[in-house]
Design an enzyme around this catalytic site. Structure first.
Site, PDB file in Angstrom:
ATOM      1  N   PRO A 210       0.834  -1.203   0.000  1.00 39.11           N
ATOM      2  CA  PRO A 210       0.000   0.000   0.000  1.00 39.11           C
ATOM      3  C   PRO A 210       0.871   1.256   0.000  1.00 39.11           C
ATOM      4  O   PRO A 210       1.872   1.336   0.723  1.00 39.11           O
ATOM      5  CB  PRO A 210      -0.793  -0.116   1.307  1.00 39.11           C
ATOM      6  CG  PRO A 210      -0.758  -1.568   1.658  1.00 39.11           C
ATOM      7  CD  PRO A 210       0.558  -2.078   1.156  1.00 39.11           C
ATOM      8  N   LEU A 211       0.492   2.231  -0.807  1.00 33.00           N
ATOM      9  CA  LEU A 211       1.274   3.457  -0.924  1.00 33.00           C
ATOM     10  C   LEU A 211       1.378   4.181   0.413  1.00 33.00           C
ATOM     11  O   LEU A 211       2.417   4.762   0.732  1.00 33.00           O
ATOM     12  CB  LEU A 211       0.644   4.371  -1.983  1.00 33.00           C
ATOM     13  CG  LEU A 211       1.431   5.649  -2.312  1.00 33.00           C
ATOM     14  CD1 LEU A 211       2.823   5.297  -2.827  1.00 33.00           C
ATOM     15  CD2 LEU A 211       0.677   6.477  -3.336  1.00 33.00           C
ATOM     16  N   CYS A 212       0.308   4.104   1.215  1.00 33.74           N
ATOM     17  CA  CYS A 212       0.347   4.796   2.508  1.00 33.74           C
ATOM     18  C   CYS A 212       1.417   4.194   3.414  1.00 33.74           C
ATOM     19  O   CYS A 212       2.061   4.903   4.195  1.00 33.74           O
ATOM     20  CB  CYS A 212      -1.012   4.728   3.189  1.00 33.74           C
ATOM     21  SG  CYS A 212      -1.634   3.061   3.453  1.00 33.74           S
ATOM     22  N   THR A 213       1.617   2.877   3.296  1.00 33.19           N
ATOM     23  CA  THR A 213       2.630   2.209   4.123  1.00 33.19           C
ATOM     24  C   THR A 213       4.034   2.582   3.679  1.00 33.19           C
ATOM     25  O   THR A 213       4.885   2.972   4.490  1.00 33.19           O
ATOM     26  CB  THR A 213       2.456   0.680   4.067  1.00 33.19           C
ATOM     27  OG1 THR A 213       1.175   0.344   4.586  1.00 33.19           O
ATOM     28  CG2 THR A 213       3.527  -0.011   4.890  1.00 33.19           C
ATOM     29  N   ASN A 216       4.621   6.472   4.423  1.00 32.33           N
ATOM     30  CA  ASN A 216       4.585   7.029   5.776  1.00 32.33           C
ATOM     31  C   ASN A 216       5.218   6.145   6.843  1.00 32.33           C
ATOM     32  O   ASN A 216       5.906   6.655   7.726  1.00 32.33           O
ATOM     33  CB  ASN A 216       3.123   7.319   6.162  1.00 32.33           C
ATOM     34  CG  ASN A 216       2.458   8.290   5.211  1.00 32.33           C
ATOM     35  OD1 ASN A 216       3.055   9.292   4.844  1.00 32.33           O
ATOM     36  ND2 ASN A 216       1.237   7.994   4.812  1.00 32.33           N
TER      37      ASN A 216
END
Length: 445
Positions: A210-213, A216
């Site tokens: 996931p891009l958020c993982t 961030n």
């Protein structure tokens, strides 16, 4: 001259014993004849898809079995890391086309063999190209490529006015796959037996982060590499071109940036080999496993081309992690397969007044039955064609982007509406049928 002729006759003695007399494992329709060997040597055309570890073994096996007319297609060039298992290549070949080098090697080594290379994507070839082959053998490391070639062969099937399959239009597909000390081989008769899409849930899901993982809260060295690959490269574009996993300069840059990011988050383990594996999605390969699976696939190609023996029915699993283990079973054909069933595929929608078009697209990408990559959707409303969303053409994508945030009802899609979906995983369109679980009266109230 007589000695050469006699030597040539002796060369195929082992095949004549199989092809010119019946045996306990012969196919029920097998008729022994010397003409079968002539067909193998002079007429039969085979296509090998992939010139990697499995493809090199397949090419060698089939050429030495007597198949003279072989085509091989692969879009990749030779990398230094290929040399430990792709034995048709040498150090001097690094940077050159895999298909061309493999074909040249075999043509020089095996007298009379005519291997034709194609250095391109399989999607670049039209149906007429695939229609010329008697059997197609795959040695791929990509599920998407398997799905595409499977869809192409299904699209070549012909039916009469009574919807009865013309068996002369069937081009058998022999597919092999390996991962470390495990492998599998399967025989697919399009339209008759289970196709790749029928058994899509057998393949492991592609690893994605996931891009958020990765942006961030990275926790793994792979997260750091993936961040550089997906975010930093597009922002900084150090070489002004797309990221090339076979370019040493590109990989070195990714390695340096990923190491810097890993240090920021106190993450260990970012190595050049890891970077190469993540960027190129490399699957671990063992030469001996490739040899075994290629041998099985080559045998199945021979059986299909000659009918001398009953072919594999239809899936074989191989494992030599602890000893040697094989298991064969029949994968069943799905009546509602999205590719080979020739019927619209129902998609149940719980509440079309809330489900947006982007939710439907996400469903098509995440659902194990479909596993699409970048679908484009069109439909017909009141006899007029309507484009819902096309992601692959910039002008149309910008024009249809507002539809993503609209609900299915706002787009005028009614219960039973058929949606035509195009995706990179198949050369033909998939037809969906929307099935609303809430009635029109309930939606109005």
């Amino acid at each position: 001259m007589e000695e050469c002729k006699e030597s040539s006759q002796k060369k195929w003695t082992h095949l004549r014993k199989v092809l010119e007399r019946p045996g306990p494992f012969s196919h029920p329709e097998f008729e022994p004849s010397p003409d079968i060997l002539d067909f193998i040597l002079s007429t039969c055309k085979i296509l090998i898809v992939g010139a990697g570890g499995l493809g090199c073994e397949l090419l060698k096996d089939l050429a030495m079995m007597g198949f003279k007319h072989i085509h091989i297609i692969d879009m990749d060039t030779i990398d230094l890391s290929n040399l430990n298992r792709q034995f048709l290549f040498r150090l001097k070949d690094v940077g050159f086309s895999k298909a061309e080098v493999a074909a040249d090697f075999v043509n020089k080594r095996i007298q009379g063999c005519q291997v034709v290379p194609h250095c391109c994507m399989i999607q670049e070839k039209n149906p007429q190209f695939y229609r010329q082959f008697h059997v197609i053998a795959c040695g791929l490391d990509s599920i998407s490529a398997r799905r595409w070639i499977n869809g192409m062969l299904v699209s070549l099937l012909e039916y009469d006015e009574n919807d009865v399959l013309d068996q002369s239009s069937i081009i058998p597909l022999v597919d092999g796959g390996t991962e470390g000390f495990k492998g599998n081989a399967r025989v697919i008769l399009p339209g008759m037996t289970a196709c790749v899409e029928c058994t899509l849930d057998l393949y492991p899901p592609q690893v994605t982060y996931p891009l958020c993982t990765i942006a961030n809260t990275p926790r793994l060295p792979e997260h750091c590499v993936e961040y550089v690959k997906m975010v930093q490269w597009s922002k900084e574009n150090p070489f002004g071109v797309p990221l090339d996993g076979d370019d040493a300069q590109h990989l070195t840059w990714v390695h340096e940036k990923a190491s810097e990011r890993a240090n920021q988050f106190n993450i260990q383990g970012v190595t050049f080999r890891l970077v190469q594996g993540v960027v190129k999605n490399i699957i671990p390969a063992v030469a001996s496993t490739n040899a075994v699976i290629a041998g099985v696939c080559a045998t199945e190609v021979f059986k299909l081309a000659t009918s001398c023996c009953t072919p594999l029915n239809n899936f074989m699993v191989f494992n030599d992690i602890d000893g040697i283990y094989t298991y064969t079973y029949e994968a069943e054909k799905k009546e509602n397969c999205t590719v080979c069933s020739n019927i619209p595929h129902p998609v149940t929608i719980e509440d079309p007044s809330k489900m947006k078009l982007k939710d439907l697209i996400q469903f098509l990408c995440e659902n194990p039955k479909f596993q699409m990559k970048n679908p484009g959707l069109t439909t017909n409303i009141d006899g007029k064609s309507k484009t819902l969303y096309i992601p692959t053409i910039d002008v149309i994508e910008a024009r249809t982007r507002p539809n993503l945030s609209k609900t299915l009802l706002e787009l005028g899609l009614s219960d039973g509406q058929q949606i035509i979906v195009a995706d990179t995983t198949t050369p033909t369109s998939v037809i969906l049928k929307l099935v609303y679980s809430i009635s029109d009266i309930e939606m109005k109230t």
